[in-house]
Design a protein around this motif. Sequence first.
Motif, PDB file in Angstrom:
ATOM      1  N   LEU A   1      20.418  13.211  10.885  1.00 34.27           N
ATOM      2  CA  LEU A   1      20.139  13.879   9.604  1.00 34.27           C
ATOM      3  C   LEU A   1      19.394  15.181   9.861  1.00 34.27           C
ATOM      4  CD1 LEU A   1      18.991  10.847   7.419  1.00 34.27           C
ATOM      5  CD2 LEU A   1      21.210  11.961   7.427  1.00 34.27           C
ATOM      6  N   TYR A   2      19.779  16.250   9.157  1.00 31.86           N
ATOM      7  CA  TYR A   2      19.157  17.552   9.319  1.00 31.86           C
ATOM      8  C   TYR A   2      18.627  18.045   7.954  1.00 31.86           C
ATOM      9  CZ  TYR A   2      21.511  17.724  13.844  1.00 31.86           C
ATOM     10  OH  TYR A   2      21.939  17.438  15.104  1.00 31.86           O
TER      11      TYR A   2
ATOM     12  N   SER B   1      18.622  20.723   5.312  1.00 28.73           N
ATOM     13  CA  SER B   1      19.595  21.760   4.952  1.00 28.73           C
ATOM     14  C   SER B   1      18.948  22.988   4.314  1.00 28.73           C
ATOM     15  CB  SER B   1      20.644  21.175   4.001  1.00 28.73           C
ATOM     16  OG  SER B   1      19.997  20.729   2.806  1.00 28.73           O
ATOM     17  N   GLU B   2      17.741  22.891   3.740  1.00 25.53           N
ATOM     18  CA  GLU B   2      17.026  24.047   3.190  1.00 25.53           C
ATOM     19  C   GLU B   2      15.533  23.795   3.316  1.00 25.53           C
ATOM     20  OE1 GLU B   2      16.796  22.937  -1.536  1.00 25.53           O
ATOM     21  OE2 GLU B   2      18.480  24.147  -0.816  1.00 25.53           O
ATOM     22  N   ARG B   3      14.761  24.875   3.149  1.00 26.10           N
ATOM     23  CA  ARG B   3      13.317  24.774   3.333  1.00 26.10           C
ATOM     24  C   ARG B   3      12.718  23.837   2.309  1.00 26.10           C
ATOM     25  NH1 ARG B   3       8.588  26.924   1.443  1.00 26.10           N
ATOM     26  NH2 ARG B   3       6.933  27.332   2.985  1.00 26.10           N
ATOM     27  N   LEU B   4      11.831  22.961   2.777  1.00 27.87           N
ATOM     28  CA  LEU B   4      11.184  22.007   1.897  1.00 27.87           C
ATOM     29  C   LEU B   4       9.880  22.585   1.350  1.00 27.87           C
ATOM     30  CD1 LEU B   4      11.606  18.729   4.006  1.00 27.87           C
ATOM     31  CD2 LEU B   4      13.051  19.548   2.151  1.00 27.87           C
ATOM     32  N   ASP B   5       9.605  22.369   0.065  1.00 24.49           N
ATOM     33  CA  ASP B   5       8.352  22.786  -0.561  1.00 24.49           C
ATOM     34  C   ASP B   5       7.811  21.580  -1.304  1.00 24.49           C
ATOM     35  OD1 ASP B   5       6.220  23.869  -1.896  1.00 24.49           O
ATOM     36  OD2 ASP B   5       7.273  25.666  -2.552  1.00 24.49           O
ATOM     37  N   ARG B   6       6.806  20.942  -0.695  1.00 23.06           N
ATOM     38  CA  ARG B   6       6.287  19.709  -1.284  1.00 23.06           C
ATOM     39  C   ARG B   6       5.729  19.932  -2.677  1.00 23.06           C
ATOM     40  NH1 ARG B   6       2.281  16.663  -2.606  1.00 23.06           N
ATOM     41  NH2 ARG B   6       0.974  18.509  -2.638  1.00 23.06           N
ATOM     42  N   GLU B   7       5.056  21.109  -2.853  1.00 22.09           N
ATOM     43  CA  GLU B   7       4.458  21.366  -4.158  1.00 22.09           C
ATOM     44  C   GLU B   7       5.519  21.539  -5.243  1.00 22.09           C
ATOM     45  OE1 GLU B   7       1.750  21.744  -1.108  1.00 22.09           O
ATOM     46  OE2 GLU B   7       3.490  23.072  -1.359  1.00 22.09           O
TER      47      GLU B   7
ATOM     48  N   THR C   1       1.505  11.334  -2.878  1.00 17.95           N
ATOM     49  CA  THR C   1       2.577  11.086  -1.901  1.00 17.95           C
ATOM     50  C   THR C   1       3.845  11.726  -2.408  1.00 17.95           C
ATOM     51  OG1 THR C   1       3.171   8.994  -2.959  1.00 17.95           O
ATOM     52  CG2 THR C   1       1.535   8.915  -1.163  1.00 17.95           C
ATOM     53  N   CYS C   2       4.712  12.080  -1.451  1.00 21.24           N
ATOM     54  CA  CYS C   2       5.963  12.755  -1.811  1.00 21.24           C
ATOM     55  C   CYS C   2       7.049  12.250  -0.868  1.00 21.24           C
ATOM     56  CB  CYS C   2       5.798  14.267  -1.710  1.00 21.24           C
ATOM     57  SG  CYS C   2       7.270  15.199  -2.187  1.00 21.24           S
ATOM     58  N   SER C   3       8.184  11.772  -1.434  1.00 19.63           N
ATOM     59  CA  SER C   3       9.301  11.283  -0.605  1.00 19.63           C
ATOM     60  C   SER C   3      10.608  11.545  -1.315  1.00 19.63           C
ATOM     61  CB  SER C   3       9.143   9.785  -0.329  1.00 19.63           C
ATOM     62  OG  SER C   3       9.188   9.051  -1.542  1.00 19.63           O
ATOM     63  N   VAL C   4      11.703  11.591  -0.542  1.00 18.82           N
ATOM     64  CA  VAL C   4      13.059  11.797  -1.044  1.00 18.82           C
ATOM     65  C   VAL C   4      13.904  10.594  -0.624  1.00 18.82           C
ATOM     66  CG1 VAL C   4      15.070  13.294  -1.027  1.00 18.82           C
ATOM     67  CG2 VAL C   4      12.792  14.284  -0.915  1.00 18.82           C
ATOM     68  N   SER C   5      14.564   9.937  -1.561  1.00 18.11           N
ATOM     69  CA  SER C   5      15.412   8.754  -1.264  1.00 18.11           C
ATOM     70  C   SER C   5      16.879   9.089  -1.510  1.00 18.11           C
ATOM     71  CB  SER C   5      14.997   7.564  -2.158  1.00 18.11           C
ATOM     72  OG  SER C   5      13.650   7.218  -1.918  1.00 18.11           O
TER      73      SER C   5
ATOM     74  N   PHE D   1      23.581   3.024   4.322  1.00 21.02           N
ATOM     75  CA  PHE D   1      22.189   2.999   4.760  1.00 21.02           C
ATOM     76  C   PHE D   1      21.304   3.588   3.639  1.00 21.02           C
ATOM     77  CE2 PHE D   1      24.577   3.069   8.677  1.00 21.02           C
ATOM     78  CZ  PHE D   1      23.907   2.140   9.468  1.00 21.02           C
ATOM     79  N   HIS D   2      20.213   2.907   3.324  1.00 22.55           N
ATOM     80  CA  HIS D   2      19.227   3.414   2.371  1.00 22.55           C
ATOM     81  C   HIS D   2      18.162   4.195   3.142  1.00 22.55           C
ATOM     82  CE1 HIS D   2      20.866   1.107  -0.984  1.00 22.55           C
ATOM     83  NE2 HIS D   2      21.052   0.106  -0.087  1.00 22.55           N
ATOM     84  N   VAL D   3      18.045   5.511   2.826  1.00 22.91           N
ATOM     85  CA  VAL D   3      17.156   6.400   3.582  1.00 22.91           C
ATOM     86  C   VAL D   3      16.044   6.913   2.646  1.00 22.91           C
ATOM     87  CG1 VAL D   3      16.971   8.489   4.986  1.00 22.91           C
ATOM     88  CG2 VAL D   3      19.077   7.118   5.040  1.00 22.91           C
ATOM     89  N   GLU D   4      14.799   6.884   3.104  1.00 24.26           N
ATOM     90  CA  GLU D   4      13.663   7.464   2.377  1.00 24.26           C
ATOM     91  C   GLU D   4      12.903   8.382   3.328  1.00 24.26           C
ATOM     92  OE1 GLU D   4       9.715   6.225  -0.255  1.00 24.26           O
ATOM     93  OE2 GLU D   4      11.050   4.676   0.539  1.00 24.26           O
ATOM     94  N   VAL D   5      12.823   9.683   2.969  1.00 22.88           N
ATOM     95  CA  VAL D   5      12.175  10.688   3.811  1.00 22.88           C
ATOM     96  C   VAL D   5      10.826  11.050   3.161  1.00 22.88           C
ATOM     97  CG1 VAL D   5      12.322  12.972   4.827  1.00 22.88           C
ATOM     98  CG2 VAL D   5      14.403  11.606   4.533  1.00 22.88           C
ATOM     99  N   ALA D   6       9.715  10.812   3.866  1.00 23.66           N
ATOM    100  CA  ALA D   6       8.376  11.169   3.383  1.00 23.66           C
ATOM    101  C   ALA D   6       8.086  12.647   3.699  1.00 23.66           C
ATOM    102  CB  ALA D   6       7.318  10.276   4.013  1.00 23.66           C
ATOM    103  N   ILE D   7       7.724  13.444   2.665  1.00 24.87           N
ATOM    104  CA  ILE D   7       7.434  14.869   2.837  1.00 24.87           C
ATOM    105  C   ILE D   7       5.927  15.009   3.036  1.00 24.87           C
ATOM    106  CG2 ILE D   7       7.674  17.177   1.876  1.00 24.87           C
ATOM    107  CD1 ILE D   7      10.307  15.724   2.364  1.00 24.87           C
ATOM    108  N   GLN D   8       5.528  15.461   4.196  1.00 26.47           N
ATOM    109  CA  GLN D   8       4.105  15.606   4.515  1.00 26.47           C
ATOM    110  C   GLN D   8       3.624  17.023   4.162  1.00 26.47           C
ATOM    111  OE1 GLN D   8       3.740  14.578   8.626  1.00 26.47           O
ATOM    112  NE2 GLN D   8       3.978  12.368   8.286  1.00 26.47           N
ATOM    113  N   ASP D   9       2.400  17.094   3.644  1.00 30.37           N
ATOM    114  CA  ASP D   9       1.811  18.373   3.201  1.00 30.37           C
ATOM    115  C   ASP D   9       1.277  19.160   4.397  1.00 30.37           C
ATOM    116  OD1 ASP D   9       0.816  20.290   1.273  1.00 30.37           O
ATOM    117  OD2 ASP D   9      -1.167  19.527   1.773  1.00 30.37           O
TER     118      ASP D   9
END
Length: 574
Positions: A3-4, A6-12, A20-24, A36-44
Amino acid sequence: GELYVSERLDREEMCGEARTCSVSFEALVHNPLNVFHVEVAIQDVNDNAPQFPKDSIHFDIIESTSPGARFAVGAAEDADVGSNSLQGYELEANRYFAVEVKDSEDGNKFAELVLRRALDRESEQSLRLVLTALDGGDPPRSGTAQLYINVIDANDNPPAFAQDRYRVSLREDAPRGSTVLKVAATDADAGINAHITYGFGKMPAKALQKFLVDTEGGTITLQEVLDFEDTRGYTLLVEARDGGGLVAHCKVEVEVLDVNDNAPEITMLSVSSPVLEDAPIGTVVALVNVNDLDSGENGQVRCELAGEEPLAGEAPLAYVAENNAAGAPVLRVLARDADAGANGRVSYWLEGGSTGTAPPPVSVESRSGAVYAQYSFDYEQCRELAVAIRAQDSGVPARSSTATVRIFVLDRNDNAPRVLWPTAAAAGGETPPFEVVPRSAEVGYLVAKVVAVDADAGRNAWLSYELLQAPEPALFRLGPQNGEVRTARAVSERDAAKQRLVALVKDHGQPALSATATLHVVLAESLQEALPELSERDAVSELTSNLNVILVVALAVLTLLFVFTVILTLFFKC
C-alpha cells in the motif's frame, strides 16, 4: 500487495481536533479471492505553530489598580494535538506584570496577566510587552502577540479656578448675547479626568434666566436685558466638573451699572388757575413733582421755566456714538407758538451764534429745528456737550424762548489695548526683559504680571488675558482678569531653561480689539545661573548682526565689480 500514500496527508484537515486519527478501507485480492480490512493510523507531526486570534491586544488599566489584579489575555490556538499542541506562555521581562497559565474545562490553556506592582501614569503612561505562546514539539514552535497597555489616569485631582471670586460690571443697556466674563479652571489629571465642563450651581431662577454659561468654554453671556431699576446686582455660582465627577466652585459678582435711560416724569400736584392779576410776588401758582427712576447723576433733575408761559421747559437728551460723520443728524427740537401767521412762525438759532475761535459742535436748521453734528466727536476727548438753542417767532416785536440740549457722546471700541509690561525689545539687538524662576518654585509661584491699559471706557476697556503660546502649556497659567503669570505645576528637570510666553490681551468691545505681550522666562535658581543662558542668546544675536554686515559688504563689492565690468566693456567697444 504493498500500500502506498497517493497524496499528502494532513491530519488536521482529515480529523480536526480529534485526539486520534485513522483511515479505514477494504482491499480486494484476486487469485485467490480475499478481502482485507485495513485501518491506517495517522500520526501527528509538529507542523503548526501556535497563533493568537489577534496580533495586538490592548488593555486600558487605571493607575489606582491594586497589585494582584488579573487581566484575561485569552488563548492561542494550535492545530496540532498531544505534545505538539500549545503547552504554555512566556512574557517579556518587565517590572509590572507576570503571566500565568490557566487550564479551561475543555482542556485549552489560556493566559492571564497578573499585576505585580502598582502602576504610575506620571512615570510611564504606556507599556508594550511581547507575549509568546509555545508548543511541545521538537523543535518547539511559537507565536507572539503584542500587548499594548495604556495606563489610565486616576481622578485624584479636582478642578481649580484661577480665582475664588470674580467681580464684573455690566451696563444695563448691554445687548443680549454680550459676553459678561470667561472663567477658567484647570485640572492636573489627564484625559477624561481633565476634561472640564462648566455650569451654574443652585441660584435664584431670576439669575438663571438672565445669564448663560458655555459648558465647554466657560464663557458667561447675557440672555435677557438688564434693568438697574429692577435689580442692581447678581451673584452667580459657577461650578467646574471634571470627567471623574469632582467639582470646584467660584462666585461671579455682577454689578449692574445705571445708564440714563429714563426721562424725568412731571406730575402736576396742584394748579391755581386763574391767577389774579394783583397776586403778590411769591404766590404759589402750581405745585409739581418731578421723579427720575435713574440713580446718581442720572437721577438728579433740574427744573427751570423757559419763555413767557407759566410752566414750560424740558431738557432734551441726545446720544451720539463717537467717530460719527460730520453732518450726521443728532436730534430735532420743536417749539410751539399759540399765535397765528407770522407771529406763530418759529425759527431756530444757536444761542450765542458762532463767536469764538472754536467752531460750535452742532448746527441747527432754522426752519425744521434739526440739529446736526459739525465734526466727528471723540469720547476720549469730550464725553458730554451742552448747547443752548433759541426759538424765535417772526412777530414784531419778536418773542423767543431758549432750551438747553445735552448731548452725551457714547464710547466705541476704537482703541486697542496697550501693553505697559513686559516692554518690547528695543531695535538694535538689546536684550528684552526677562524673569528668573527658581526650579524649586512651588505651584502658584508668581512669575510676572502683564500690565495693559485701554483708552476706551466701560466694556470697551474691560481687559481679559489668556496664554496664547508657551513651550510648556501645562507649566504656566495666566489669570484671565488680573494678568498674573503663575506656575501651574512644579518645575521639573525636563523643562527647558528658556521659556518664551506670548500673552493675548483682549477687550470686551464689539468687535474685540487685542494686543500681544511676549514674556521671557529663565528657569534658574539665581541670576548668576541665568546669565550663561542669556549670554548664549546675546552671542547668537551678535553673530547674526555680524553676518548681516558681511552680507551687505559682499553685495556692495559685487555691485562695484559689475559696474566696473560694464564700463570697461563700453570703453573697448567705443
